[in-house]
Scaffold this active site. Structure first.
Site, short mmCIF file in Angstrom:
data_model
loop_
_atom_site.label_atom_id
_atom_site.label_comp_id
_atom_site.label_asym_id
_atom_site.label_seq_id
_atom_site.Cartn_x
_atom_site.Cartn_y
_atom_site.Cartn_z
N ARG A 1 0.62 -0.97 0.11
CA ARG A 1 0.04 0.16 -0.09
C ARG A 1 0.75 1.39 -0.08
NH1 ARG A 1 -5.15 0.05 3.34
NH2 ARG A 1 -6.12 1.05 1.56
N ASP B 1 -3.48 9.37 6.77
CA ASP B 1 -2.41 8.48 6.23
C ASP B 1 -0.91 8.92 5.96
OD1 ASP B 1 -5.24 7.35 5.18
OD2 ASP B 1 -3.93 5.51 5.40
N LYS C 1 -8.73 8.84 3.79
CA LYS C 1 -9.55 8.11 2.95
C LYS C 1 -10.26 9.02 1.93
CE LYS C 1 -10.25 4.81 3.02
NZ LYS C 1 -9.60 4.21 1.87
O1 MRU Z 1 -7.94 2.19 3.18
P1 MRU Z 1 -7.97 2.30 4.57
O2 MRU Z 1 -9.03 1.69 5.64
O3 MRU Z 1 -6.65 1.77 5.14
O4 MRU Z 1 -7.80 3.72 5.17
C1 MRU Z 1 -7.70 4.22 6.38
C2 MRU Z 1 -7.79 5.75 6.43
O5 MRU Z 1 -7.99 6.35 5.68
C3 MRU Z 1 -7.78 6.26 7.76
O6 MRU Z 1 -8.55 7.37 8.12
C4 MRU Z 1 -6.31 6.68 8.35
O7 MRU Z 1 -5.33 5.48 7.93
C5 MRU Z 1 -6.08 7.03 9.67
S1 MRU Z 1 -6.30 5.58 10.61
C6 MRU Z 1 -5.59 6.09 12.38
#
Ligand code: MRU
Length: 353
Positions: free
Chosen positions: A97, A243, A254
């Site tokens: 990722r 992220d 997200k």
């Molecule tokens: O695709 P994901 O479910 O890994 O995306 C997660 C998010 O966007 C969260 O908001 C982000 O990782 C922060 S988690 C503390």
């Protein structure tokens, strides 16, 4: 153990036990709370890719545990050979990722420790210990962040959140949901509105599940109702996780976060981000950041059933970028950064030296 601690312990997303990595399989939630056990780092890589474990801090620690498994499995007899194998495993884990910077952070931290070891058995021991330390630190960091963030929220606030930045996105407690938990634990009455978060439904499947689990008043809305609830005065503050955050205060989170931030500005609703310092990328510029594109079937199906015509073109980015002028404050374990972010973020990092 208090009731609260039990809940946080039962939602321990990823842990190390008897030389294996154990994770909650988040693809099965909210219908089943199932744990999976991995002995091979390639399986951990696959778990990250397929969202068995997801959320930036959780995949940072999962990546570190993956490298610990790679070290443990290795038959290398010299330090040099072991380091080479770890580099190979790092690449496999890293490529799962690309947007969440915590993954690179977790992998680099393990590689650094491995390089400091004198021999094979010392390195194996050291990387396992370091990965376990990172998991413990993650929970402590989130609890500190929660305390700082709780000061920004008032009695009777209704807080909107998006995706899942909770215990399930971290090792435990959560970033944005950690702040919500800490606000509730400080005695304030709050309500939460959570977006479904299409197409993978982290909001309805995970955040709604966590908050219900903790007896926090939560209402679920379709992503398309954000403007409606804001225009009706039903939201007093927004908080999301991240992220990756750049030194300029650009926030990657997200998909859908950006449109919520724009809408919040339109309705004069404060928009906060909660993230540990391990989510900051002080080197990159916006044009350097890769936005993960996910498979089209996430958009063309719901629960395995086709909801779009055959062979339709699909654009399915997993993340978007929110620009700094839309962000009211960034909550970290070291304190809260406010605009102008280039200065305040620099100060937060300097305070850690
Ligand atoms: O695709 P994901 O479910 O890994 O995306 C997660 C998010 O966007 C969260 O908001 C982000 O990782 C922060 S988690 C503390």
């Amino acid at each position: 153990m208090t009731q609260q601690t039990k809940i946080h312990a039962s939602l321990r997303t990823v842990r190390w036990e008897n030389n294996t990595v154990i994770m909650i399989d988040q693809t099965k939630l909210p219908n089943k709370l199932v744990h999976v056990r991995y002995k091979n780092y390639k399986d951990v890589a696959n778990a990250i890719r397929t969202l068995v474990v997801r959320g930036a801090p959780a995949i940072g620690v999962a990546g570190a545990f993956g490298l610990a498994l790679a070290a443990l499995q290795s038959n290398a007899s010299t330090k040099e050979n072991l380091l080479q194998e770890l580099e190979k495993a790092k690449k496999v884990l890293f490529e799962t990722r690309p947007t969440a910077i915590n993954l690179a952070w977790g992998l680099e931290r393990i590689i650094k420790i491995a390089n400091q070891g004198n021999d094979v058995s010392e390195i194996k021991q050291a990387v396992i210990e370091e990965a376990k330390r990172m998991a413990i630190e993650d929970i402590q960091t989130n609890m500190k962040m929660g305390k700082h963030g709780a000061e920004l929220f008032e009695n009777n606030d209704t807080i909107m959140t998006h995706c899942n930045a909770g215990a399930l996105a971290t090792v435990g407690y959560g970033t944005a949901l950690g702040v919500i938990r800490a606000t509730k634990e400080s005695g304030k009455q709050i309500k939460v509105i959570v977006t479904e978060t299409r197409p993978v439904m982290q909001g309805s499947r995970l955040t709604a599940f966590e908050l219900k689990h903790d007896n926090i008043d939560v209402s679920l809305i379709p992503d398309t109702a954000v403007g409606y609830v804001m225009s009706k005065g039903l939201v007093t503050k927004v908080i999301v996780g991240a992220d990756r955050i750049l030194r300029t205060g650009h926030v990657y989170n997200k998909i859908g976060t950006y449109q919520i931030a724009v809408m919040a500005q339109q309705h004069k609703i404060p928009f906060y981000v909660a993230a540990p310092l391990s989510t900051f990328d002080l080197k990159s510029n916006p044009e350097d950041v890769i936005i993960e594109q996910r498979k089209s079937s996430e958009v063309t199906t719901i629960a395995g059933k086709k909801t779009a015509p055959e062979d339709i073109g699909v654009i399915n980015p997993a993340f978007d970028m929110t620009t700094p002028e839309l962000v009211t404050g960034i909550i970290t374990e070291a304190g809260i950064a406010k605009p102008p972010y280039a200065e305040s973020i620099k100060k937060l990092f300097e305070s850690r030296l």
